[in-house]
Design a protein around this motif. Structure first.
Motif, PDB file in Angstrom:
ATOM      1  N   ASN A 189      17.606  49.949   5.478  1.00 52.41           N
ATOM      2  CA  ASN A 189      18.968  50.378   5.775  1.00 52.41           C
ATOM      3  C   ASN A 189      19.982  49.425   5.163  1.00 52.41           C
ATOM      4  OD1 ASN A 189      21.080  51.856   7.002  1.00 52.41           O
ATOM      5  ND2 ASN A 189      21.073  50.492   8.775  1.00 52.41           N
ATOM      6  N   ALA A 190      19.721  48.134   5.219  1.00 52.34           N
ATOM      7  CA  ALA A 190      20.635  47.151   4.638  1.00 52.34           C
ATOM      8  C   ALA A 190      20.784  47.357   3.141  1.00 52.34           C
ATOM      9  CB  ALA A 190      20.149  45.737   4.940  1.00 52.34           C
ATOM     10  N   HIS A 191      19.662  47.583   2.450  1.00 51.03           N
ATOM     11  CA  HIS A 191      19.732  47.775   1.003  1.00 51.03           C
ATOM     12  C   HIS A 191      20.371  49.114   0.638  1.00 51.03           C
ATOM     13  CE1 HIS A 191      17.698  44.406  -1.055  1.00 51.03           C
ATOM     14  NE2 HIS A 191      17.190  44.188   0.145  1.00 51.03           N
ATOM     15  N   ALA A 192      20.298  50.069   1.546  1.00 49.74           N
ATOM     16  CA  ALA A 192      20.884  51.383   1.262  1.00 49.74           C
ATOM     17  C   ALA A 192      22.384  51.420   1.526  1.00 49.74           C
ATOM     18  CB  ALA A 192      20.185  52.452   2.100  1.00 49.74           C
ATOM     19  N   THR A 193      22.883  50.533   2.379  1.00 50.30           N
ATOM     20  CA  THR A 193      24.274  50.651   2.826  1.00 50.30           C
ATOM     21  C   THR A 193      25.177  49.496   2.426  1.00 50.30           C
ATOM     22  OG1 THR A 193      23.735  49.641   4.967  1.00 50.30           O
ATOM     23  CG2 THR A 193      23.613  52.030   4.819  1.00 50.30           C
ATOM     24  N   VAL A 194      24.613  48.337   2.107  1.00 48.07           N
ATOM     25  CA  VAL A 194      25.449  47.189   1.762  1.00 48.07           C
ATOM     26  C   VAL A 194      25.582  47.095   0.248  1.00 48.07           C
ATOM     27  CG1 VAL A 194      25.709  44.686   1.901  1.00 48.07           C
ATOM     28  CG2 VAL A 194      24.760  45.950   3.841  1.00 48.07           C
ATOM     29  N   ALA A 195      26.753  47.378  -0.251  1.00 47.53           N
ATOM     30  CA  ALA A 195      27.003  47.328  -1.694  1.00 47.53           C
ATOM     31  C   ALA A 195      27.626  45.979  -2.035  1.00 47.53           C
ATOM     32  CB  ALA A 195      27.934  48.460  -2.113  1.00 47.53           C
ATOM     33  N   LEU A 196      26.983  45.239  -2.938  1.00 46.14           N
ATOM     34  CA  LEU A 196      27.492  43.945  -3.362  1.00 46.14           C
ATOM     35  C   LEU A 196      27.721  43.950  -4.864  1.00 46.14           C
ATOM     36  CD1 LEU A 196      25.159  41.601  -1.280  1.00 46.14           C
ATOM     37  CD2 LEU A 196      27.484  42.296  -0.748  1.00 46.14           C
ATOM     38  N   THR A 197      28.685  43.156  -5.299  1.00 49.08           N
ATOM     39  CA  THR A 197      29.022  43.099  -6.721  1.00 49.08           C
ATOM     40  C   THR A 197      28.477  41.817  -7.330  1.00 49.08           C
ATOM     41  OG1 THR A 197      31.125  42.060  -6.179  1.00 49.08           O
ATOM     42  CG2 THR A 197      31.099  44.473  -6.379  1.00 49.08           C
ATOM     43  N   GLY A 198      28.743  41.627  -8.593  1.00 47.83           N
ATOM     44  CA  GLY A 198      28.319  40.412  -9.275  1.00 47.83           C
ATOM     45  C   GLY A 198      26.818  40.351  -9.428  1.00 47.83           C
ATOM     46  N   ASP A 199      26.238  39.212  -9.037  1.00 43.57           N
ATOM     47  CA  ASP A 199      24.800  38.995  -9.191  1.00 43.57           C
ATOM     48  C   ASP A 199      23.993  39.613  -8.069  1.00 43.57           C
ATOM     49  OD1 ASP A 199      25.099  37.593 -11.534  1.00 43.57           O
ATOM     50  OD2 ASP A 199      25.326  35.668 -10.531  1.00 43.57           O
ATOM     51  N   GLY A 200      24.652  40.270  -7.141  1.00 47.59           N
ATOM     52  CA  GLY A 200      23.926  40.884  -6.033  1.00 47.59           C
ATOM     53  C   GLY A 200      23.616  39.875  -4.950  1.00 47.59           C
ATOM     54  N   THR A 202      21.733  37.136  -2.785  1.00 53.34           N
ATOM     55  CA  THR A 202      20.744  36.066  -2.947  1.00 53.34           C
ATOM     56  C   THR A 202      19.962  35.866  -1.660  1.00 53.34           C
ATOM     57  OG1 THR A 202      22.361  34.390  -2.291  1.00 53.34           O
ATOM     58  CG2 THR A 202      22.183  34.882  -4.645  1.00 53.34           C
ATOM     59  N   ASP A 203      20.369  36.530  -0.585  1.00 50.94           N
ATOM     60  CA  ASP A 203      19.786  36.321   0.729  1.00 50.94           C
ATOM     61  C   ASP A 203      19.756  37.660   1.456  1.00 50.94           C
ATOM     62  OD1 ASP A 203      21.033  34.621   3.696  1.00 50.94           O
ATOM     63  OD2 ASP A 203      19.023  35.314   3.213  1.00 50.94           O
ATOM     64  N   ASP A 204      18.557  38.185   1.683  1.00 46.37           N
ATOM     65  CA  ASP A 204      18.446  39.495   2.338  1.00 46.37           C
ATOM     66  C   ASP A 204      18.942  39.453   3.775  1.00 46.37           C
ATOM     67  OD1 ASP A 204      16.818  41.408   0.394  1.00 46.37           O
ATOM     68  OD2 ASP A 204      16.027  39.395   0.180  1.00 46.37           O
ATOM     69  N   ALA A 205      18.765  38.321   4.443  1.00 42.67           N
ATOM     70  CA  ALA A 205      19.269  38.204   5.807  1.00 42.67           C
ATOM     71  C   ALA A 205      20.786  38.353   5.839  1.00 42.67           C
ATOM     72  CB  ALA A 205      18.851  36.871   6.410  1.00 42.67           C
ATOM     73  N   GLY A 206      21.466  37.889   4.787  1.00 43.75           N
ATOM     74  CA  GLY A 206      22.912  38.051   4.711  1.00 43.75           C
ATOM     75  C   GLY A 206      23.317  39.510   4.670  1.00 43.75           C
ATOM     76  N   MET A 207      22.502  40.344   4.030  1.00 37.07           N
ATOM     77  CA  MET A 207      22.778  41.778   3.998  1.00 37.07           C
ATOM     78  C   MET A 207      22.638  42.376   5.391  1.00 37.07           C
ATOM     79  SD  MET A 207      20.809  42.800   0.471  1.00 37.07           S
ATOM     80  CE  MET A 207      21.413  44.466   0.486  1.00 37.07           C
ATOM     81  N   VAL A 208      21.619  41.932   6.127  1.00 37.45           N
ATOM     82  CA  VAL A 208      21.431  42.424   7.489  1.00 37.45           C
ATOM     83  C   VAL A 208      22.595  41.980   8.376  1.00 37.45           C
ATOM     84  CG1 VAL A 208      19.946  42.298   9.530  1.00 37.45           C
ATOM     85  CG2 VAL A 208      18.920  42.535   7.257  1.00 37.45           C
ATOM     86  N   GLU A 209      23.059  40.745   8.167  1.00 36.00           N
ATOM     87  CA  GLU A 209      24.218  40.261   8.917  1.00 36.00           C
ATOM     88  C   GLU A 209      25.428  41.170   8.696  1.00 36.00           C
ATOM     89  OE1 GLU A 209      25.162  36.039   8.443  1.00 36.00           O
ATOM     90  OE2 GLU A 209      23.097  35.751   7.772  1.00 36.00           O
ATOM     91  N   ARG A 210      25.604  41.636   7.478  1.00 37.23           N
ATOM     92  CA  ARG A 210      26.759  42.481   7.166  1.00 37.23           C
ATOM     93  C   ARG A 210      26.687  43.833   7.872  1.00 37.23           C
ATOM     94  NH1 ARG A 210      28.947  40.991   1.297  1.00 37.23           N
ATOM     95  NH2 ARG A 210      29.943  43.025   1.508  1.00 37.23           N
ATOM     96  N   LEU A 211      25.491  44.209   8.299  1.00 35.98           N
ATOM     97  CA  LEU A 211      25.346  45.426   9.114  1.00 35.98           C
ATOM     98  C   LEU A 211      25.729  45.174  10.565  1.00 35.98           C
ATOM     99  CD1 LEU A 211      21.888  46.859   7.949  1.00 35.98           C
ATOM    100  CD2 LEU A 211      24.164  47.602   7.217  1.00 35.98           C
ATOM    101  N   GLY A 212      25.884  43.907  10.930  1.00 40.96           N
ATOM    102  CA  GLY A 212      26.156  43.567  12.322  1.00 40.96           C
ATOM    103  C   GLY A 212      24.901  43.367  13.141  1.00 40.96           C
ATOM    104  N   ALA A 213      23.746  43.360  12.491  1.00 42.61           N
ATOM    105  CA  ALA A 213      22.476  43.171  13.200  1.00 42.61           C
ATOM    106  C   ALA A 213      22.210  41.679  13.382  1.00 42.61           C
ATOM    107  CB  ALA A 213      21.334  43.827  12.427  1.00 42.61           C
ATOM    108  N   PRO A 214      21.521  41.306  14.458  1.00 43.41           N
ATOM    109  CA  PRO A 214      21.271  39.884  14.715  1.00 43.41           C
ATOM    110  C   PRO A 214      20.195  39.310  13.799  1.00 43.41           C
ATOM    111  CG  PRO A 214      20.217  41.223  16.392  1.00 43.41           C
ATOM    112  CD  PRO A 214      21.022  42.173  15.551  1.00 43.41           C
ATOM    113  N   VAL A 215      20.393  38.065  13.385  1.00 42.37           N
ATOM    114  CA  VAL A 215      19.425  37.316  12.594  1.00 42.37           C
ATOM    115  C   VAL A 215      19.088  36.056  13.372  1.00 42.37           C
ATOM    116  CG1 VAL A 215      18.981  36.115  10.420  1.00 42.37           C
ATOM    117  CG2 VAL A 215      20.385  38.193  10.428  1.00 42.37           C
ATOM    118  N   VAL A 216      17.786  35.761  13.514  1.00 48.30           N
ATOM    119  CA  VAL A 216      17.376  34.564  14.250  1.00 48.30           C
ATOM    120  C   VAL A 216      16.664  33.596  13.313  1.00 48.30           C
ATOM    121  CG1 VAL A 216      17.176  35.845  16.407  1.00 48.30           C
ATOM    122  CG2 VAL A 216      15.150  35.529  14.971  1.00 48.30           C
TER     123      VAL A 216
END
Length: 249
Positions: A189-200, A202-216
Motif C-alpha cells: 500500500n505504501a508503494h502504491a500510494t506514496v509518490a516521491l520525486t527525485g531519487d525516490g 531511501t527508506d521504506d519505513a519512511g514511506m509507511v510513516e507517510r501513510l500515518g502507520a506506526p513504525v517501531v
C-alpha cells in the motif's frame, strides 16, 4: 481461516541495482568482492541464515539480471531458501516495488535489506521478523547515535561554510539499519500510494510513516553497517577475519 491461524511466510527483497559511485569506478557496489566473495552473496546468505526466511528476491541492475542469476547459482546458499532475480528500476523505490511485484501469493511478512549491509547477524534478522509477526506493521533495527548531530542550512555553493540551525537531542535519535520488516499489505500500500520525486525513497519505513502507520524500532547491531566507502571494505574484511578466528565462519 482467521488472521490468528493464517500461515506466515517471510520473504526478503534486496534492491541491488545501484552503481555505488562512492566506492569508485568498477563493478556495481553489490558485486564488489568482500573476502573474495561478492557483497551481494554475503547479504543473501545473511538473510537466508534465518530459518523464518523462505524466499529471497534480488533486484538486479536492469542490464545485469542474468549475470546476477549466474552469480547466485555459482555460490552455495541454504537449500531451504528459494531465490529469485528480477530486473530493477531507475531508483531504489522503483526497484523495491518491482521486487514486491515478484513475490508469490501467501507472503505475509516482507523484509527489505540493503545489499551493502552484508554482515548483519541472524539474531537481528530474527528480531525484526518476530516483531512483525507479533503485530507491528513496520519495524526498523537501529542503534543510538554516538555523535552529536547538527541540523544545518545547506550552502548555496559547494565547499562554503554551512550555518547550524538546530542541535537535535541525541538521546532521541537513532541510526537506522536494515533489514526493515513490514506487514506485506502495508508495504504494498505504501508503494502504491506514496509518490516521491527525485531519487525516490531511501527508506521504506519512511514511506509507511507517510501513510500515518506506526513504525517501531528494535535493537540493531554494530556489524550491520553499510559498506559505502573504501574504508568500510577494510572494516568489513576485519569483521569477517574476526568471525573466522572466533567460530570458523
Amino acid at each position: 481461516m482467521t488472521d490468528e491461524t493464517r500461515p506466515t511466510r517471510t520473504a526478503v527483497v534486496i534492491p541491488a541495482a545501484g552503481r555505488g559511485v562512492r566506492l569508485g569506478p568498477g563493478a556495481p557496489k553489490a558485486l564488489r568482492a568482500l573476502n573474495g566473495t561478492p557483497m551481494l552473496i554475503h547479504a543473501v546468505r545473511a538473510m537466508a541464515a534465518s530459518r523464518a526466511v523462505s524466499l529471497v528476491v534480488v533486484v538486479a541492475p536492469s542490464d545485469g539480471a542474468v549475470e546476477v542469476k549466474n552469480l547466485l547459482d555459482d555460490h552455495a546458499l541454504p537449500e531451504r531458501t528459494d531465490y529469485l532475480v528480477v530486473p530493477g528500476g531507475d531508483t531504489r523505490q522503483e526497484s523495491v516495488r518491482l521486487g514486491l511485484a515478484a513475490l508469490p501469493e501467501g507472503v505475509t511478512t516482507v523484509l527489505v535489506h540493503d545489499a551493502a549491509r552484508p554482515l548483519v547477524p541472524v539474531d537481528t534478522v530474527d528480531s525484526v521478523i518476530e516483531a512483525v509477526r507479533d503485530g507491528a506493521v513496520a519495524v526498523v533495527p537501529a542503534l543510538p547515535v554516538s555523535d552529536t548531530v547538527k541540523e544545518v542550512e545547506p550552502a548555496a555553493t559547494k565547499g562554503d561554510p554551512e550555518s547550524v540551525v538546530a542541535t537535535p537531542e541525541r538521546s532521541r535519535l537513532r541510526a537506522v539499519q536494515t533489514p526493515q520488516g513490514f506487514d506485506y499489505e502495508t508495504l504494498v500500500n505504501a508503494h502504491a500510494t506514496v509518490a516521491l520525486t527525485g531519487d525516490g525513497a531511501t527508506d521504506d519505513a519512511g514511506m509507511v510513516e507517510r501513510l500515518g502507520a506506526p513504525v517501531v524500532v528494535v535493537p540493531g547491531h554494530e556489524e550491520a553497517f553499510k559498506v559505502t566507502r573504501p574504508l568500510d571494505l577494510v572494516l568489513a574484511e576485519a569483521v569477517l577475519a574476526r568471525r573466522r578466528a572466533n567460530d570458523g565462519f
